[in-house]
Design an enzyme around this catalytic site. Structure first.
Site, PDB file in Angstrom:
ATOM      1  N   ASP A 106       0.846  -1.194   0.000  1.00  0.00           N
ATOM      2  CA  ASP A 106       0.000   0.000   0.000  1.00  0.00           C
ATOM      3  C   ASP A 106       0.880   1.241   0.000  1.00  0.00           C
ATOM      4  O   ASP A 106       2.044   1.203   0.406  1.00  0.00           O
ATOM      5  CB  ASP A 106      -0.879   0.036   1.257  1.00  0.00           C
ATOM      6  CG  ASP A 106      -1.857  -1.124   1.293  1.00  0.00           C
ATOM      7  OD1 ASP A 106      -2.142  -1.686   0.218  1.00  0.00           O
ATOM      8  OD2 ASP A 106      -2.316  -1.468   2.401  1.00  0.00           O
TER       9      ASP A 106
HETATM   10  N1  URA Z   1      -1.224  -5.974   3.757  1.00  0.00           N
HETATM   11  C1  URA Z   1      -1.751  -4.719   3.757  1.00  0.00           C
HETATM   12  O1  URA Z   1      -2.812  -4.483   4.321  1.00  0.00           O
HETATM   13  N2  URA Z   1      -1.074  -3.757   3.137  1.00  0.00           N
HETATM   14  C2  URA Z   1       0.143  -3.957   2.523  1.00  0.00           C
HETATM   15  O2  URA Z   1       0.727  -3.015   1.994  1.00  0.00           O
HETATM   16  C3  URA Z   1       0.668  -5.256   2.551  1.00  0.00           C
HETATM   17  C4  URA Z   1      -0.038  -6.256   3.178  1.00  0.00           C
END
Ligand code: URA
Length: 240
Positions: A106
């Protein structure tokens, strides 16, 4: 190794355009095994011939594997019209290589991300069938309940009914834990903690398989790993 045209080798392995390569050839700025070459038509062996442009050795890139410490605020994509991507952060010498991130973190997630131009490798790391472990350090907005370890171990069902595989939860302190998952569903870690009523304040990827984020790698920095190292560390496979 199969021989290829000098001009093709140069455009595949440097950031110079075809016209810049022509100019360099005309100006006698290109040598093959120490001899000045003025035409790009001749064939070279990328493995055994030494090619220099403007005095710098041209490496035979092919497949490249970079490990980056992704900063927050950067998107996991190859290109974007308006926002900065992880590929924008790699040094110029790699920019011509059609690189892409292996999976997605993310925008606000930090830590270990592999950037490559090896599609087959990326597929193997991402594919849930290969069960490659991804470990994250998570900071939460409230205390972690004691039964969380058991709940994660049994496999959490997300709010929309999606079933997750069993995950390993290691509690570091009241609000910090390491979680290891073997798949990569959308916002998976955040949604898993959501199920037990906790919000994720910070998410940082520590490792993929046995490959750990080097502690010396600052945010936004990257290092290159050799193909056999990265295959061995992430997939426990060796490549010739
Ligand atoms: N899980 C998430 O919620 N976000 C990420 O960036 C990676 C794994």
């Amino acid at each position: 190794m199969e021989k290829i045209r000098l001009d093709k080798f140069l455009s595949n392995n440097t950031h110079f355009s075809r016209s810049e390569i022509k100019i360099a050839l005309r100006r006698s700025n290109i040598t093959v095994n120490g001899a000045i070459v003025r035409s790009g038509d001749g064939k070279i062996d990328p493995e055994s011939d030494e090619v220099l442009i403007n005095g710098n050795v041209v490496r035979n890139f092919e497949k490249v594997y970079l490990v980056i410490n992704k900063p927050s605020g950067i998107i996991s994509a190859s290109a974007d019209k308006t926002r900065k991507t992880v590929v924008d952060l790699v040094p110029d010498e790699y920019k011509h290589l059609d690189l892409f991130p292996v999976g997605r973190l993310d925008r606000d997630t930090t830590g270990l991300l592999i950037i490559t131009n090896d599609g087959e490798f990326a597929h193997k790391v991402i594919s849930p069938n290969n069960c490659v472990e991804k470990c994250y350090r998570v900071v939460l907005d409230d205390e972690i309940p004691e039964n969380a370890v058991e709940i994660f171990k049994n496999g959490i069902t997300l709010a929309d009914g999606t079933k997750c595989r069993p995950a390993k939860l290691e509690i570091i302190n009241k609000t910090v834990a390491d979680v290891t998952i073997t798949e990569g569903k959308y916002h998976q870690v955040k949604r898993m903690f959501g199920v037990i009523g906790l919000g994720v304040v910070k998410l940082h990827r520590l490792s993929i398989g046995k490959l750990e984020l080097p502690s010396t790698l600052k945010e936004g920095e990257c290092i290159e790993l050799k193909g056999n190292e990265i295959y061995e560390e992430t997939l426990k496979l060796t490549v010739s």
